[in-house]
Design a protein around this motif. Structure first.
Motif, mmCIF file in Angstrom:
data_model
loop_
_atom_site.group_PDB
_atom_site.id
_atom_site.type_symbol
_atom_site.label_atom_id
_atom_site.label_comp_id
_atom_site.label_asym_id
_atom_site.label_seq_id
_atom_site.Cartn_x
_atom_site.Cartn_y
_atom_site.Cartn_z
ATOM 1 N N GLY A 1 0.856 -1.179 0.000
ATOM 2 C CA GLY A 1 0.000 0.000 0.000
ATOM 3 C C GLY A 1 0.888 1.222 0.000
ATOM 4 N N SER A 2 0.331 2.366 -0.424
ATOM 5 C CA SER A 2 1.150 3.568 -0.480
ATOM 6 C C SER A 2 1.482 4.037 0.939
ATOM 7 C CB SER A 2 0.417 4.661 -1.262
ATOM 8 O OG SER A 2 -0.936 4.686 -0.885
ATOM 9 N N ASN A 3 2.376 5.018 1.030
ATOM 10 C CA ASN A 3 2.756 5.552 2.348
ATOM 11 C C ASN A 3 1.536 6.041 3.102
ATOM 12 O OD1 ASN A 3 5.494 5.147 2.162
ATOM 13 N ND2 ASN A 3 5.830 7.084 1.099
ATOM 14 N N THR B 1 9.378 -13.578 -1.090
ATOM 15 C CA THR B 1 9.161 -14.182 0.223
ATOM 16 C C THR B 1 7.711 -14.514 0.544
ATOM 17 O OG1 THR B 1 9.431 -11.920 0.979
ATOM 18 C CG2 THR B 1 11.182 -13.447 1.539
ATOM 19 N N CYS B 2 6.734 -13.887 -0.131
ATOM 20 C CA CYS B 2 5.349 -14.057 0.322
ATOM 21 C C CYS B 2 4.518 -14.887 -0.637
ATOM 22 C CB CYS B 2 4.677 -12.701 0.488
ATOM 23 S SG CYS B 2 5.559 -11.660 1.634
ATOM 24 N N ASP B 3 3.525 -15.620 -0.086
ATOM 25 C CA ASP B 3 2.606 -16.328 -0.968
ATOM 26 C C ASP B 3 1.207 -15.725 -0.929
ATOM 27 O OD1 ASP B 3 3.341 -19.097 1.172
ATOM 28 O OD2 ASP B 3 2.098 -17.350 1.610
ATOM 29 N N ARG B 4 1.013 -14.746 -0.088
ATOM 30 C CA ARG B 4 -0.287 -14.090 -0.047
ATOM 31 C C ARG B 4 -0.040 -12.610 0.254
ATOM 32 N NH1 ARG B 4 -4.579 -15.353 4.739
ATOM 33 N NH2 ARG B 4 -5.994 -13.605 4.384
ATOM 34 N N VAL B 5 -0.884 -11.742 -0.282
ATOM 35 C CA VAL B 5 -0.660 -10.314 -0.092
ATOM 36 C C VAL B 5 -1.952 -9.613 0.331
ATOM 37 C CG1 VAL B 5 -0.106 -8.154 -1.266
ATOM 38 C CG2 VAL B 5 1.288 -10.170 -1.694
ATOM 39 N N LEU B 6 -1.822 -8.750 1.317
ATOM 40 C CA LEU B 6 -2.932 -7.857 1.690
ATOM 41 C C LEU B 6 -2.581 -6.466 1.186
ATOM 42 C CD1 LEU B 6 -3.496 -8.794 5.462
ATOM 43 C CD2 LEU B 6 -4.525 -9.841 3.467
ATOM 44 N N TRP B 7 -3.506 -5.855 0.487
ATOM 45 C CA TRP B 7 -3.259 -4.511 -0.047
ATOM 46 C C TRP B 7 -4.143 -3.525 0.718
ATOM 47 C CZ3 TRP B 7 -4.850 -2.872 -5.705
ATOM 48 C CH2 TRP B 7 -4.538 -1.514 -5.878
ATOM 49 N N LEU B 8 -3.487 -2.637 1.418
ATOM 50 C CA LEU B 8 -4.208 -1.626 2.184
ATOM 51 C C LEU B 8 -4.154 -0.291 1.466
ATOM 52 C CD1 LEU B 8 -3.002 -2.116 5.865
ATOM 53 C CD2 LEU B 8 -5.276 -2.563 4.975
ATOM 54 N N GLU B 9 -5.263 0.415 1.469
ATOM 55 C CA GLU B 9 -5.265 1.765 0.917
ATOM 56 C C GLU B 9 -6.181 2.607 1.789
ATOM 57 O OE1 GLU B 9 -3.030 3.767 -1.049
ATOM 58 O OE2 GLU B 9 -3.044 1.753 -1.904
ATOM 59 N N ARG B 10 -5.691 3.733 2.300
ATOM 60 C CA ARG B 10 -6.447 4.594 3.190
ATOM 61 C C ARG B 10 -7.053 3.828 4.370
ATOM 62 N NH1 ARG B 10 -8.040 9.477 1.003
ATOM 63 N NH2 ARG B 10 -7.229 9.815 -1.068
ATOM 64 N N GLY B 11 -6.311 2.878 4.871
ATOM 65 C CA GLY B 11 -6.776 2.153 6.057
ATOM 66 C C GLY B 11 -7.783 1.071 5.765
ATOM 67 N N GLU B 12 -8.164 0.909 4.486
ATOM 68 C CA GLU B 12 -9.113 -0.148 4.156
ATOM 69 C C GLU B 12 -8.421 -1.257 3.387
ATOM 70 O OE1 GLU B 12 -12.143 1.988 2.138
ATOM 71 O OE2 GLU B 12 -12.888 2.844 4.013
#
Lengths: 260, 311
Positions: free
Chosen positions: A74-76, A229-240
């Protein structure tokens, strides 16, 4: 990383509609003068005086299973580090709950170290702060020093940490933090420290830690290290939570979003 | 949630998990997961804190060493600082203001120096306590440990600081003809009780300071008022002697915890400072204050354990 033979997946971390809110004193928009502060205090009673709320994580839910390595992207300012801290139980949740198996630990010991102390004493202090016993630290002391490579250029370990170059200090911090085995391990951009040689060494160490840990979370802006290193990713944007899925799928969407 | 393949143990298209349809809480209960960052029971908390005793000690020593590590004279300042402090108070109250009314001159200097050191012990414990959580948010947000470790560690740092001051104190005592004898051993229980009392206060103020960091600005004034009211530089009964107040007023003032611990250390160390200077039941008060502050402080701090770190 063995799952049950039956194939049932054992959850290690469950986040249920998690909300995290920071309260910041003295950052209310508008004039910051003393009179403005005073009039605010006089005008509004109760909790809200001069406090600004930052809603950093908004209703995130996910289940992480044993043996998974999960990347957070996710972005900064999208709430990645905040989410990790909440999972570790270090930041109290405003609403919702996090359930964990054992005690998740954040790979970060920086805050316990003191620049005015020698590297030697910082290793002991950092180890104790992470909950290691004195014997464990004594056992691993030499490994930590060797791993950091601090003493390759002279006897720096007996000098105060404030005399270290920023790269040396970062290496020592990572070496201390990585000296302990964890159930649920969370790594917050730790791979970016040090020179190329040290980065290689730390990646190897992270893989080793993964072998012992049940579940690994990794925050990074480096898509390559997430892919490695990862096999699954969570993408967060604006806390969601914007997306949750296999690494390739999520990274493809993320790269489209960031315009790469 | 999408299907994830990991390590080949779960194949895509595996039969629907038996956990389907469970709520998060039910799922957590099924696999024995606990709420992250929940507050442990009081007994468990004490056990965890005890488990962290090495960290508490190491942290307090590290803070103490780091304090003077940049100074040229280094750790010598541990002793020089309290000595200079005592000298300033002697100059102002002993020489300029003549506060030693009712105390023989060879008792006054040890009396004053003891008072300054013992009060400073409580004062700096409270001030360190106020910032124990709010000044170490980075640590609180990065690592797991019972948060009470921090205020306890800061109180312990002040105790070690006081032990350095005791070196100065012994020199002053001998210089004013109070020589070591058995009664000096009474210093140990007196300071032990004071340490418990200080730790309790530090815990209370650590919780308050974590919610209201403004206390760090306010507390120095409160503490200075407390110091002037506690008879650090004058004897409370001697000051009130000609003021025409009932004698219980002096007793009540002398029963305030700061005065109690100062008087006990003076009584232990100074030959001519005998029991006629002490209020009745002083040891009972010393014990009572310590137990009260210690227990109340610990429970009060523990009650908010899971909330420290939101800032």
């Amino acid at each position: 990383m063995a799952d049950d033979k039956t194939g049932a997946r054992v959850p290690t971390v469950i986040a249920d509609d998690l909300h995290i809110v920071y309260r910041v004193n003295g950052a209310r928009s508008g004039k910051g003068s003393a009179t403005a502060a005073l009039s605010r205090i006089l005008k509004r009673g109760g909790e809200e005086r001069g406090v600004r709320k930052v809603h950093a994580v908004r209703g995130v839910s996910f289940v992480a299973y044993r043996g998974e390595a999960i990347g957070l992207i996710g972005s900064n300012g999208s709430g990645k580090s905040t989410l990790l801290r909440a999972v570790a139980g270090l930041l109290p949740a405003e609403r919702g709950k996090v359930y964990t198996d054992g005690q998740p630990s954040l790979l970060g010991v920086n805050a316990a170290l003191m620049n005015d102390l020698t590297g030697e004493r910082n290793i002991i202090l950092g180890g104790l702060a992470m909950g290691m016993s004195r014997e464990e630290i004594k056992e691993r002391y030499q490994d930590i020093v060797d791993f950091s490579g601090i003493n390759e250029k002279g006897d720096f370990i007996t000098l105060p940490m404030r005399t270290y170059s920023s790269g040396m200090a970062a290496r020592l911090r990572f070496s201390i933090a990585a000296a302990k085995d964890h159930d649920v391990l969370m790594i917050d951009e730790a791979l970016a420290t040090g020179d190329r040689k040290f980065q290689k060494r730390s990646e190897a160490r992270i893989r080793e830690l993964r072998k012992h840990a049940g579940t690994v979370f990794l925050v990074s802006h480096n898509n390559k290290s997430i892919r490695d290193t990862c096999d699954r990713v969570l993408w967060l944007e604006r806390g969601e939570l914007r997306m949750d899925g296999p690494t390739d799928e999520v990274l493809r969407e993320y790269e489209k979003f960031t315009g790469k | 949630m999408s299907e994830t393949t990991h390590d080949g143990t779960v194949a895509v298209g595996a039969p629907v998990s038996p956990d389907e349809g469970l709520t998060a809480a039910e799922l957590a209960a099924k696999y024995g997961l606990s709420v992250s960052g929940a507050r442990p029971s009081l007994g468990e908390y004490v056990r965890q804190l005890w488990g962290r005793r090495h960290f508490i000690l190491a942290f307090s020593q590290a803070k103490l060493t780091a304090q003077y590590s940049k100074a040229k004279l280094g750790q010598l300042w541990q002793v020089a600082t309290p000595l200079l402090n005592a000298a300033v108070y002697f100059f102002i109250f002993g020489l300029l203001l003549g506060a030693r009314r009712g105390i023989p001159s060879d008792v006054y200097v040890p009396f004053l120096v003891t008072g300054v050191f013992v009060f400073t012990f409580t004062q700096s414990s409270v001030l360190a306590g106020v910032r124990a959580i709010s000044g170490n948010l980075g640590l609180v947000r990065a690592l797991h440990f019972p948060r009470a470790s921090l205020p306890v560690s800061f109180a312990l740092q002040q105790l070690q600081q006081l032990l350095f001051s005791m070196i100065v104190l012994v020199v002053v005592m001998v210089a004013f003809r109070s020589y070591p004898d058995l009664s000096w051993l009474l210093v140990v229980p007196a300071l032990a009780l004071q340490f418990v009392f200080n730790t309790g206060l530090a815990l209370i103020f650590a919780r308050m300071g974590s919610k209201t960091p403004d206390l760090a600005q306010l507390m120095p004034f409160v503490l200075r008022t407390w110091m002037y009211a506690s008879g650090v530089m004058f004897s409370i009964p001697a000051m009130l002697e000609d003021k025409n107040v009932p004698s219980w007023v002096a007793d009540v003032l002398q029963w305030n915890p700061a005065a109690v611990y100062m008087d006990l250390v003076r009584f232990a160390l100074i030959d001519k400072y005998d029991s006629s200077y002490l209020p009745p039941h002083i040891w009972a008060f010393a014990l009572g204050w310590a137990v009260l502050a210690g227990v109340v402080g610990f429970v009060y701090f523990w009650k908010a354990e899971e909330r420290y770190g939101r800032g």
